[in-house]
Motif scaffolding. Structure first.
Motif, short mmCIF file in Angstrom:
data_model
loop_
_atom_site.label_atom_id
_atom_site.label_comp_id
_atom_site.label_asym_id
_atom_site.label_seq_id
_atom_site.Cartn_x
_atom_site.Cartn_y
_atom_site.Cartn_z
N GLY A 99 0.82 -1.22 0.00
CA GLY A 99 0.00 0.00 0.00
C GLY A 99 0.85 1.26 0.00
N GLY A 100 2.06 1.17 -0.55
CA GLY A 100 2.98 2.31 -0.52
C GLY A 100 2.77 3.35 -1.60
N PHE A 101 1.79 3.13 -2.48
CA PHE A 101 1.53 4.11 -3.54
C PHE A 101 0.16 4.76 -3.38
CE2 PHE A 101 4.44 1.12 -5.89
CZ PHE A 101 5.50 2.02 -6.04
N LEU A 102 0.10 6.05 -3.66
CA LEU A 102 -1.21 6.72 -3.74
C LEU A 102 -1.96 6.17 -4.95
CD1 LEU A 102 -3.26 8.96 -3.07
CD2 LEU A 102 -1.83 10.55 -4.39
N GLU A 103 -1.24 5.94 -6.02
CA GLU A 103 -1.77 5.33 -7.24
C GLU A 103 -0.64 4.65 -7.95
OE1 GLU A 103 -0.81 6.23 -10.54
OE2 GLU A 103 0.66 7.54 -9.63
N HIS A 104 -0.95 3.68 -8.78
CA HIS A 104 0.07 3.11 -9.65
C HIS A 104 -0.61 2.47 -10.85
CE1 HIS A 104 -0.47 -1.14 -8.28
NE2 HIS A 104 -0.88 -0.54 -7.20
N ALA A 105 0.11 2.43 -11.96
CA ALA A 105 -0.47 1.90 -13.19
C ALA A 105 0.63 1.35 -14.07
CB ALA A 105 -1.21 3.02 -13.93
N GLN A 106 0.20 0.52 -15.01
CA GLN A 106 1.13 0.06 -16.04
C GLN A 106 0.97 0.95 -17.26
OE1 GLN A 106 0.51 -4.41 -16.05
NE2 GLN A 106 2.60 -4.22 -16.82
N PHE A 107 2.07 1.31 -17.86
CA PHE A 107 2.02 2.16 -19.04
C PHE A 107 3.02 1.61 -20.05
CE2 PHE A 107 3.27 5.71 -21.68
CZ PHE A 107 2.06 6.33 -21.98
N VAL A 108 2.49 1.13 -21.17
CA VAL A 108 3.31 0.61 -22.28
C VAL A 108 4.46 -0.27 -21.75
CG1 VAL A 108 4.46 1.21 -24.45
CG2 VAL A 108 2.68 2.69 -23.58
N GLY A 109 4.08 -1.26 -20.93
CA GLY A 109 5.04 -2.28 -20.54
C GLY A 109 5.82 -2.02 -19.26
#
Ligand SMILES: Nc1ncnc2c1ncn2[C@@H]1O[C@H](COP(=O)(O)OP(=O)(O)OP(=O)(O)O)[C@@H](O)[C@H]1O
Ligand SMILES: Nc1nc2c(ncn2[C@@H]2O[C@H](COP(=O)(O)O)[C@@H](O)[C@H]2O)c(=O)[nH]1
Length: 257
Positions: A99-109
């Motif tokens: 839970g260390g990120f406010l948000e996270h995502a994958q972007f182009v690999g």
């Protein structure tokens, strides 16, 4: 309700609405006491000019710019801890798991994420916090923070110009440019999800609009009786940047041009 109080109602109402929203135990703004900074999220397609715009807009301001974590390889000239914190996937995923990120995502690999801890500390100090992230992550911030996050979509004048900028920056292979442009089409069609839309065609004008938006949001935290003529001018300009003025046709025009 998003943005309505700033535009139509008494400024105190913004705070009232924010406080009446359900607050979870790990909600970063819930721990903030006293005057606090604004959380401003710049989002938009890769290559639209977010970084360029941000540097000019924030020059000389004492704000906290969030340094993201990423699993992508550093580009020539990028320094660990400055442009990004560069990590291996296992380290990234472990932090996400905790839970260390406010948000996270994958972007182009690759994975990209906003570490939560420094943000909380900066908001508590009363500093404005600036995130510069892609659209999926910005949507996560929106659902987690609601009206307490000020979301700004940076729009390219056209897809042709976006391609020109990505190509001109010369950081990606042609194949990766195509992947970023494919994603950009979807991202642009989401622009209405964010509070403001700033078109980055003329850089100086776009910088002025970011400044006005920030000033308007600060003014909205104070009683109207304290607003200066400059605050009122900024609020008037910010109203014109509001995403409710966008139509689906406007978005299709950008994507198809
Ligand atoms: N208003 C503008 N007019 C013309 N060129 C611009 C403008 N704004 C930025 N650029 C150019 O576009 C390129 C991409 O800009 P920049 O790297 O700031 O984009 P970005 O949105 O931060 O990209 P990424 O999301 O991939 O980090 C750069 O070469 C920059 O000089
Ligand atoms: N969701 C997140 N997106 C982020 C973060 N930091 C940067 N970004 C965005 O990723 C793309 C690609 O960046 P690049 O440096 O490889 O060109 C771009 O749109 C960035 O704004 C983050 O922490 N979370």
């Amino acid at each position: 309700m998003r943005g309505v109080c700033l535009l139509f109602g008494p400024p105190r109402q913004v705070c009232f609405l924010a406080m009446t929203e359900p607050v979870s135990s790990n909600d970063i703004s819930a721990k903030t006491a006293g005057p606090r900074g604004l959380l401003i999220v710049m989002t938009g397609a890769s290559g639209v000019g977010k970084g360029t715009l941000r540097e000019k807009w924030l020059a000389g301001q004492d704000v906290f710019y969030s340094t993201s974590w990423t699993t992508r390889e550093a580009r020539e000239g990028e320094v660990n801890g400055r442009e990004y914190i560069f990590v291996k996937p296992a380290e990234f995923l472990a932090k996400a798991e905790q839970g260390g990120f406010l948000e996270h995502a994958q972007f182009v690999g690759n994975h990209y994420g906003t570490p939560i801890e420094p943000i909380e500390a900066a908001l508590e100090r009363g500093q404005d916090v600036i995130l510069e992230i892609e659209v999926e992550g910005a949507m996560q911030v929106k659902s987690r923070m609601g009206d307490r996050a000020i979301l700004v979509f940076i729009m390219p004048p056209s897809l042709t110009e976006l391609r020109r900028r990505l190509t001109g920056r010369a950081t990606e292979t042609p194949e990766r440019i195509e992947k970023r442009l494919t994603r950009a089409r979807d991202e642009i069609m989401e622009a209405h999800e964010f509070r403001y839309v700033v078109v980055n065609d003329d850089l100086e004008r776009a910088v002025g609009e970011m400044q006005a938006m920030q000033r308007a949001e600060r003014a909205a935290q104070r009683p109207e009786s304290e607003w200066t003529p400059e605050d009122r001018a900024a609020i008037e300009l910010a109203q014109r940047l509001h995403s409710r003025t966008l139509t689906r046709e406007d978005l299709l025009n950008v994507v198809n041009s």
